[in-house]
Design an enzyme around this catalytic site. Sequence first.
Site, PDB file in Angstrom:
ATOM      1  N   SER A  54       0.787  -1.235   0.000  1.00 42.81           N
ATOM      2  CA  SER A  54       0.000   0.000   0.000  1.00 42.81           C
ATOM      3  C   SER A  54       0.813   1.276   0.000  1.00 42.81           C
ATOM      4  CB  SER A  54      -0.934   0.007   1.218  1.00 42.81           C
ATOM      5  OG  SER A  54      -0.180   0.017   2.428  1.00 42.81           O
ATOM      6  N   GLY A  56       4.942   3.359  -0.622  1.00 39.98           N
ATOM      7  CA  GLY A  56       6.344   3.373  -1.002  1.00 39.98           C
ATOM      8  C   GLY A  56       6.674   2.415  -2.133  1.00 39.98           C
ATOM      9  N   TYR A  57       7.771   1.686  -1.938  1.00 37.33           N
ATOM     10  CA  TYR A  57       8.227   0.761  -2.968  1.00 37.33           C
ATOM     11  C   TYR A  57       7.304  -0.442  -3.107  1.00 37.33           C
ATOM     12  CZ  TYR A  57      12.507   3.227  -4.016  1.00 37.33           C
ATOM     13  OH  TYR A  57      13.410   4.161  -4.444  1.00 37.33           O
ATOM     14  N   GLU A  79      -3.642  -1.204   7.219  1.00 37.32           N
ATOM     15  CA  GLU A  79      -4.099   0.182   7.191  1.00 37.32           C
ATOM     16  C   GLU A  79      -5.304   0.381   8.109  1.00 37.32           C
ATOM     17  OE1 GLU A  79      -2.402   2.417   5.775  1.00 37.32           O
ATOM     18  OE2 GLU A  79      -1.108   1.252   4.442  1.00 37.32           O
ATOM     19  N   VAL A 144       8.301  -4.670   3.689  1.00 39.78           N
ATOM     20  CA  VAL A 144       7.653  -4.365   4.968  1.00 39.78           C
ATOM     21  C   VAL A 144       8.576  -3.491   5.816  1.00 39.78           C
ATOM     22  CG1 VAL A 144       6.703  -5.315   7.093  1.00 39.78           C
ATOM     23  CG2 VAL A 144       6.331  -6.503   4.927  1.00 39.78           C
ATOM     24  N   TYR A 233      17.721  -1.085   0.983  1.00 40.89           N
ATOM     25  CA  TYR A 233      18.363   0.201   0.699  1.00 40.89           C
ATOM     26  C   TYR A 233      19.748   0.187   1.333  1.00 40.89           C
ATOM     27  CZ  TYR A 233      19.079   5.293   0.535  1.00 40.89           C
ATOM     28  OH  TYR A 233      19.577   6.551   0.292  1.00 40.89           O
ATOM     29  N   TYR A 243      22.096   4.723   9.438  1.00 44.81           N
ATOM     30  CA  TYR A 243      21.332   3.766   8.636  1.00 44.81           C
ATOM     31  C   TYR A 243      22.111   2.470   8.411  1.00 44.81           C
ATOM     32  CZ  TYR A 243      17.949   1.874   5.443  1.00 44.81           C
ATOM     33  OH  TYR A 243      17.013   1.055   4.868  1.00 44.81           O
ATOM     34  N   VAL A 283      11.281   9.648  -1.186  1.00 37.76           N
ATOM     35  CA  VAL A 283      10.557  10.176  -0.030  1.00 37.76           C
ATOM     36  C   VAL A 283       9.421   9.221   0.274  1.00 37.76           C
ATOM     37  CG1 VAL A 283       9.250  12.117   0.909  1.00 37.76           C
ATOM     38  CG2 VAL A 283      11.152  12.539  -0.658  1.00 37.76           C
ATOM     39  N   THR A 284       9.501   8.543   1.399  1.00 39.89           N
ATOM     40  CA  THR A 284       8.457   7.623   1.842  1.00 39.89           C
ATOM     41  C   THR A 284       8.108   7.928   3.296  1.00 39.89           C
ATOM     42  OG1 THR A 284       9.953   5.927   2.691  1.00 39.89           O
ATOM     43  CG2 THR A 284       9.418   5.838   0.334  1.00 39.89           C
TER      44      THR A 284
END
Length: 404
Positions: A54, A56-57, A79, A144, A233, A243, A283-284
């Site tokens: 639902s 972003g990627y 959601e 996820v 990522y 990160y 941008v997520t």
Amino acid sequence: MNERVLTPRNRGFLFLDSHPAGCERLVADMWEACPEPVREPAGDGPVALVVGSSAGYGLAATLAGLKRAGVRGIGVSFEKAPTARRTATAGWYRTAATADIARAAGRDLVLLNGDAFSDAMKDQVADLIEQRFGGRLDYLIYSVAAPRRTDPDTGTVHASVLKPIGRANRTRTLVFDDDGAPEVREVETGPAEGNDVEQTVAVMGGADWERWIDHLAGRGLLADGFATAALSYIGSALTAAIYRQGTIGAAKAHLEATARSLDERLGRTVGGRAVTSVNGAAVTQSSTAIPGIALYTGLLRGVLGEGLVPPIRQLAALWDQLTGAAPLELDEEGRIRLDRFELTDDVQAAVADRWESATTATVAELADLDWFRGEVRRLYGFSVPGVDYTARVATDVPWPAHTA
């Protein structure tokens, strides 16, 4: 029907409401931006499962799979429904729009709302594959990002954290005041303590991805040549301490180790493949929570402009490689790399120069702030071109029904 005029209300990068019409238009725009298929799939098309469909990627994977690869199948997300006081989450409205697009394209897509970490959801998906999709799954995309996960075996609730490992980290980050003026701040994040690393790996590592494979394989549902990809990522050296070298990085390393183990196993059992797909910056809702990422992404856009490849085009390229429409291109660690546009030496050097020069006074000249602010608002359906935000809009949009 609950109809009202919606205006954006936010606390930092978190918005309290979402705009249904804006979310619908955003999904339609992504669909239009996805390249047409290289070739039409034979028959009804391959069966795919997208876990985290639902946002972003994961949303890009769902839409690109439908259009570029001609898949049918299942999307899973978690959601919140609309209430009398609040709209639904943006992902709720994006899912409704995705269902409409799939229906118009003649693709059989079932969209489920629930806890992807639970065995109950895995059972529900397995039953659908058996009863609706011929009992064979061709592809699984795992995307996820979650703050916590309940271990189905023990009932233990694990919580993920965003912390550096070994010592505190100071970095620059980008914030906006109530009037939208940018500010570059120094923030410090304390180091991981106790079992923070293990907790984060338990949530964001490869354990649940592998559990999905175990569950579906145990039901005999993996097709010959089954392929699966977990989205990941790496990012820049500028953000590495918080990160890639931090708790989330430890989880990503576990995800990649899981991929190598699954790849060997699937190759042996069904002639299949498992890979991680390393995507480029975007941008997520997840990325805006990471210190430094907002500033880095705004500066990256300032350097690349339209050369910053959007998720929908990256995921179209992933589907090409998974389906054999393009050669499978792996790095030395066995990962598909869709982030090469971001991590070239010249691009990173240019971003690093801007990073060193970025202050509250200079950031507007160095980063594409209009684009970044717009991208954040569009996550929630605001600032989407072509939408009349003065009009009343129905907020009680139902979750897509799935009938046989």
